[in-house]
Design a protein around this motif. Structure first.
Motif, PDB file in Angstrom:
ATOM      1  N   GLN A   9       0.820  -1.203   0.000  1.00 20.46           N
ATOM      2  CA  GLN A   9       0.000   0.000   0.000  1.00 20.46           C
ATOM      3  C   GLN A   9       0.859   1.260   0.000  1.00 20.46           C
ATOM      4  OE1 GLN A   9      -3.539  -0.095  -0.247  1.00 20.46           O
ATOM      5  NE2 GLN A   9      -2.994   1.994  -0.866  1.00 20.46           N
ATOM      6  N   ALA A  12       2.090   1.771  -3.511  1.00 19.38           N
ATOM      7  CA  ALA A  12       0.997   2.200  -4.377  1.00 19.38           C
ATOM      8  C   ALA A  12       0.650   3.666  -4.134  1.00 19.38           C
ATOM      9  CB  ALA A  12      -0.230   1.318  -4.146  1.00 19.38           C
ATOM     10  N   ASP A  13       0.669   4.080  -2.878  1.00 16.58           N
ATOM     11  CA  ASP A  13       0.354   5.474  -2.552  1.00 16.58           C
ATOM     12  C   ASP A  13       1.395   6.446  -3.088  1.00 16.58           C
ATOM     13  OD1 ASP A  13      -1.900   4.628  -1.249  1.00 16.58           O
ATOM     14  OD2 ASP A  13      -1.035   4.722   0.762  1.00 16.58           O
ATOM     15  N   PRO A  17      -0.456   9.815 -10.122  1.00 15.23           N
ATOM     16  CA  PRO A  17      -0.567   9.825 -11.583  1.00 15.23           C
ATOM     17  C   PRO A  17       0.175  11.002 -12.205  1.00 15.23           C
ATOM     18  CG  PRO A  17      -2.697   9.358 -10.581  1.00 15.23           C
ATOM     19  CD  PRO A  17      -1.772   9.742  -9.459  1.00 15.23           C
ATOM     20  N   GLY A 146      -9.245   5.929 -16.978  1.00 12.96           N
ATOM     21  CA  GLY A 146      -8.377   5.035 -16.237  1.00 12.96           C
ATOM     22  C   GLY A 146      -8.388   3.611 -16.738  1.00 12.96           C
ATOM     23  N   PRO A 308       1.665  -2.376  -8.814  1.00  7.67           N
ATOM     24  CA  PRO A 308       0.564  -1.468  -8.464  1.00  7.67           C
ATOM     25  C   PRO A 308       0.971   0.000  -8.500  1.00  7.67           C
ATOM     26  CG  PRO A 308       0.640  -3.332  -6.952  1.00  7.67           C
ATOM     27  CD  PRO A 308       1.903  -3.382  -7.749  1.00  7.67           C
ATOM     28  N   ARG A 311       0.924   1.053 -12.165  1.00  7.35           N
ATOM     29  CA  ARG A 311      -0.432   1.233 -12.676  1.00  7.35           C
ATOM     30  C   ARG A 311      -1.045   2.536 -12.172  1.00  7.35           C
ATOM     31  NH1 ARG A 311      -0.341  -4.579 -12.865  1.00  7.35           N
ATOM     32  NH2 ARG A 311      -0.451  -4.751 -10.606  1.00  7.35           N
ATOM     33  N   ARG A 312      -0.807   2.855 -10.909  1.00  4.10           N
ATOM     34  CA  ARG A 312      -1.373   4.110 -10.383  1.00  4.10           C
ATOM     35  C   ARG A 312      -0.686   5.310 -11.020  1.00  4.10           C
ATOM     36  NH1 ARG A 312      -1.154   7.426  -5.346  1.00  4.10           N
ATOM     37  NH2 ARG A 312      -3.217   8.378  -5.212  1.00  4.10           N
ATOM     38  N   ARG A 313       0.626   5.247 -11.188  1.00  2.00           N
ATOM     39  CA  ARG A 313       1.365   6.353 -11.817  1.00  2.00           C
ATOM     40  C   ARG A 313       0.911   6.548 -13.267  1.00  2.00           C
ATOM     41  NH1 ARG A 313       4.066  10.562 -10.993  1.00  2.00           N
ATOM     42  NH2 ARG A 313       6.304  10.857 -11.345  1.00  2.00           N
ATOM     43  N   ARG A 316      -4.146   4.452 -14.149  1.00  2.00           N
ATOM     44  CA  ARG A 316      -5.151   3.400 -14.237  1.00  2.00           C
ATOM     45  C   ARG A 316      -6.115   3.468 -13.055  1.00  2.00           C
ATOM     46  NH1 ARG A 316      -2.697  -2.294 -16.420  1.00  2.00           N
ATOM     47  NH2 ARG A 316      -0.624  -1.578 -17.082  1.00  2.00           N
ATOM     48  N   ASP A 318      -7.834   0.667 -11.978  1.00  2.00           N
ATOM     49  CA  ASP A 318      -7.649  -0.587 -11.237  1.00  2.00           C
ATOM     50  C   ASP A 318      -6.157  -0.866 -11.100  1.00  2.00           C
ATOM     51  OD1 ASP A 318     -10.421  -1.047 -11.085  1.00  2.00           O
ATOM     52  OD2 ASP A 318     -10.413  -1.930 -13.106  1.00  2.00           O
ATOM     53  N   ILE A 319      -5.642  -0.776  -9.877  1.00  2.00           N
ATOM     54  CA  ILE A 319      -4.202  -0.941  -9.691  1.00  2.00           C
ATOM     55  C   ILE A 319      -3.841  -2.274  -9.048  1.00  2.00           C
ATOM     56  CG2 ILE A 319      -3.858   1.553  -9.576  1.00  2.00           C
ATOM     57  CD1 ILE A 319      -3.420   1.272  -6.570  1.00  2.00           C
TER      58      ILE A 319
END
Length: 401
Positions: A9, A12-13, A17, A146, A308, A311-313, A316, A318-319
């Motif tokens: 997490q 991911a945080d 983006p 996304g 993840p 994907r977030r960067r 997207r 759904d990460i």
């Protein structure tokens, strides 16, 4: 030591983006991330049309053995005349239903001769008619921002007449490998050296996730060489992944090199096996993820913790891909004080159940297990898992896409 879930997490945080966008034609949009919601501007189909080759009639005109004059023949793309009561219009798949008609009787249930058609089978009113808007209607949301665009999405967009889409710009990634012991494949190798497999591995994994790999650099074990490489990567990339040199040994110089460039680094020991040492750093707001140097460990950490973030960067929606509970097949029980991720291969057993077979050697130096495996099976920390029990399965086809 932090938990695997916490580390996942946190990384991911860190993947804010990038936010910049560009317009691309549909032919170049596969694998890109949609930046704006797409709303239908057209009913599909745009008019009632025939699902069969046959004849458009009014259902009330049918009687057993009735013979109807054929008013006209209308092909797909033609605009038919309104249907005269007591007549039929010859249609083909995709032909527009003429005004006044409400039913299509397929040609196999008819006999045509001398400009007339005999109806042999009683039709069901409304049969074989594709109604206007039964697929999509104007104003309906078609694809959310996304979304990773696939051939299926592009087919839907093209059916709406969309020629270009707004997508996020590709994530520019840089890869940094470190260590005096590494030599490039194809180069002469000293007795105490090994070939650098991490560079091509990480670049390929990043490309598979849709990133643009700008640099794959290697630095020897000096702070100066590391700083030069890091400076280049930070200046040119949106995300940097380094591998090796991030622990606490005398030659682990990545941390001081980052700090001397004005960066901050948070080094964790993650409660996972393989892949305990992981670090997250920032230089000039560019995130840098530092992976363990062992290729198997780096592969596992990239799959589970870095993907993840990527994907977030990328922007997207759904990460975190789905994780499924599947049956583990193993010759020996598995238990560790850390979360253990076994290299496994999924197969369909008798009855259709998916079973996961663990690779025989789970050591972090067994690189041959990577092309064999289809994913990773999670063994909870401090829990003994035996043959036939259910475990969480991280499928490479989902987690590396």
């Amino acid at each position: 030591m932090i938990s695997f879930d916490d580390a996942q997490q946190r990384l991911a945080d860190a993947g804010v983006p990038i936010g910049t966008t560009e317009h691309v034609p549909l032919t170049q949009a596969a694998g890109r991330i949609l930046a704006e919601v797409v709303v239908a501007t057209l009913d599909l189909p745009p008019a009632d049309n025939s699902a069969m080759d046959g004849y458009a009639i009014r259902a009330t005109d049918f009687q057993p053995g009735v013979v109807l004059p054929i008013q006209e023949r209308s092909f797909a793309g033609d605009k038919p005349q309104p249907l005269t009561p007591g007549h039929a219009t010859r249609l083909f798949t995709g032909s527009i239903i003429p005004i006044g008609a409400d039913t299509v009787i397929m040609q196999e249930d008819t006999e045509e001769a001398d400009g007339e058609v005999k109806l042999l089978v009683a039709p069901r009113p409304g049969q074989h008619v594709r109604k206007r808007g039964e697929d999509t209607t104007t104003g309906r949301e078609l694809i959310a921002a996304g979304t990773l665009l696939t051939a299926a999405h592009l087919t839907l967009l093209a059916s709406q007449g969309v020629a270009t889409v707004t997508v996020f710009t590709r994530l520019r990634m840089g890869i940094l490998t470190t260590g005096d012991e590494l030599v490039a494949p194809g180069e002469p190798r000293g007795e105490a050296q090994i070939y650098n497999s991490n560079g091509v591995m990480l670049a390929t994994l990043a490309t598979g996730l849709g990133a643009e790999v700008v640099h794959v650099l290697h630095a020897i074990d000096t702070k100066e060489d590391l700083q030069r490489a890091l400076r280049t990567l930070v200046d040119d990339c949106d995300l940097v992944v380094s591998v090796g040199g991030v622990s606490v040994g005398e030659r682990d110089l990545v941390k001081p090199a980052i700090e001397d460039l004005g960066g901050t680094l948070d080094l964790w020991k993650v409660k996972m096996k393989p892949g305990k040492p992981v670090a997250l750093a920032h230089i000039d707001d560019t995130p840098i993820v530092c992976l363990p140097g062992n290729p198997v460990s780096a592969f596992a950490v990239f799959t589970l913790l870095v993907s993840p973030l990527i994907r977030r960067r990328q922007g997207r929606a759904d990460i975190f891909p789905a994780v499924y509970a599947q049956t583990l097949r193993t010759e020996q029980p598995h238990q560790d004080d850390r979360e253990e991720f076994l290299r496994v291969r999924a197969s369909t057993a008798t009855g259709g159940n998916v079973e996961l077979t663990a690779f025989g050697q789970q050591g972090s130096g067994i690189i041959s297990s990577l092309p064999w495996a289809s994913g990773l099976a999670r063994i909870p920390a401090g829990t003994a898992v035996y043959d036939g029990e259910k475990v969480a399965y991280y499928d490479f086809s989902r987690w590396l896409a």
